[in-house]
Design a protein around this motif. Sequence first.
Motif, PDB file in Angstrom:
ATOM      1  N   SER A 123       0.824  -1.211   0.000  1.00 33.88           N
ATOM      2  CA  SER A 123       0.000   0.000   0.000  1.00 33.88           C
ATOM      3  C   SER A 123       0.853   1.254   0.000  1.00 33.88           C
ATOM      4  CB  SER A 123      -0.930   0.017   1.212  1.00 33.88           C
ATOM      5  OG  SER A 123      -1.829  -1.045   1.152  1.00 33.88           O
ATOM      6  N   GLN A 124       1.907   1.257   0.793  1.00 36.40           N
ATOM      7  CA  GLN A 124       2.794   2.422   0.830  1.00 36.40           C
ATOM      8  C   GLN A 124       3.504   2.620  -0.500  1.00 36.40           C
ATOM      9  OE1 GLN A 124       5.037   1.404   4.359  1.00 36.40           O
ATOM     10  NE2 GLN A 124       3.880   2.862   5.597  1.00 36.40           N
ATOM     11  N   ASN A 125       3.915   1.525  -1.139  1.00 32.29           N
ATOM     12  CA  ASN A 125       4.559   1.628  -2.446  1.00 32.29           C
ATOM     13  C   ASN A 125       3.606   2.164  -3.506  1.00 32.29           C
ATOM     14  OD1 ASN A 125       6.965   0.666  -1.404  1.00 32.29           O
ATOM     15  ND2 ASN A 125       6.598  -1.438  -2.044  1.00 32.29           N
ATOM     16  N   VAL A 126       2.359   1.712  -3.482  1.00 32.90           N
ATOM     17  CA  VAL A 126       1.359   2.218  -4.419  1.00 32.90           C
ATOM     18  C   VAL A 126       1.124   3.706  -4.186  1.00 32.90           C
ATOM     19  CG1 VAL A 126      -1.096   2.126  -5.064  1.00 32.90           C
ATOM     20  CG2 VAL A 126       0.214   0.015  -4.819  1.00 32.90           C
ATOM     21  N   LEU A 127       0.992   4.090  -2.928  1.00 34.66           N
ATOM     22  CA  LEU A 127       0.772   5.498  -2.597  1.00 34.66           C
ATOM     23  C   LEU A 127       1.944   6.364  -3.057  1.00 34.66           C
ATOM     24  CD1 LEU A 127      -1.250   7.366  -1.180  1.00 34.66           C
ATOM     25  CD2 LEU A 127      -0.010   6.959   0.938  1.00 34.66           C
ATOM     26  N   GLU A 128       3.157   5.916  -2.813  1.00 37.48           N
ATOM     27  CA  GLU A 128       4.338   6.669  -3.245  1.00 37.48           C
ATOM     28  C   GLU A 128       4.418   6.751  -4.761  1.00 37.48           C
ATOM     29  OE1 GLU A 128       7.819   4.987  -1.406  1.00 37.48           O
ATOM     30  OE2 GLU A 128       7.016   5.320   0.612  1.00 37.48           O
ATOM     31  N   SER A 129       4.127   5.651  -5.438  1.00 37.54           N
ATOM     32  CA  SER A 129       4.166   5.648  -6.903  1.00 37.54           C
ATOM     33  C   SER A 129       3.103   6.565  -7.483  1.00 37.54           C
ATOM     34  CB  SER A 129       3.955   4.228  -7.445  1.00 37.54           C
ATOM     35  OG  SER A 129       5.011   3.405  -7.078  1.00 37.54           O
ATOM     36  N   THR A 130       1.925   6.539  -6.907  1.00 41.35           N
ATOM     37  CA  THR A 130       0.847   7.406  -7.367  1.00 41.35           C
ATOM     38  C   THR A 130       1.232   8.868  -7.174  1.00 41.35           C
ATOM     39  OG1 THR A 130      -0.801   5.725  -6.835  1.00 41.35           O
ATOM     40  CG2 THR A 130      -1.600   7.975  -7.080  1.00 41.35           C
ATOM     41  N   GLY A 131       1.807   9.181  -6.027  1.00 42.70           N
ATOM     42  CA  GLY A 131       2.227  10.554  -5.754  1.00 42.70           C
ATOM     43  C   GLY A 131       3.364  11.014  -6.637  1.00 42.70           C
TER      44      GLY A 131
END
Length: 168
Positions: A123-131
């Motif tokens: 989830s953190q990786n997805v959030l960082e990638s999205t940002g």
Amino acid sequence: MDVAPNAALDALDAAVQPLDWAATLVSHLDSVRSSDALSAAYAEVRPEISAFYADLPVHAGLWALLSAFAATEEAKHLDPVRARALSKTIDEFRRHGAMLSDEDKRVLVETDRALSSATLSFSQNVLESTGAFALYLKDDGRLAGVPPHVVAAAKRAAATDEHEGYKQ
């Protein structure tokens, strides 16, 4: 344990509800309005929250109280809302390992904790990638119908990133 089974059900609800509320709130905030500080704080407490929820349904004493209460006359005469809550709690404990052997419970709890950790990292990786994602447009042809102030903001955002055109 000297706790009445019905009181144990009430105590379980009262003990879990504040954590449910807080964890849901922080999880939601982390996914929609994240910051480095919030993500770090959430990552620090998430293993403890996961451990609590992994350990709860395999707690032998709690399972004994709940299952003993479910078999009583008092439980058979609960109002429909309380009866449904008891039924759902019993079912949830069964599905999450309450009836497993001690060794199988240990393996399940370890697996649940590892899965929780992997899920949080994902989830953190997805959030960082999205940002980190940005789309830069060279011309305003794809911005037809977008209000002028938004187009201007997109142009400023691209310039801030040292790109020509518009940042979406």
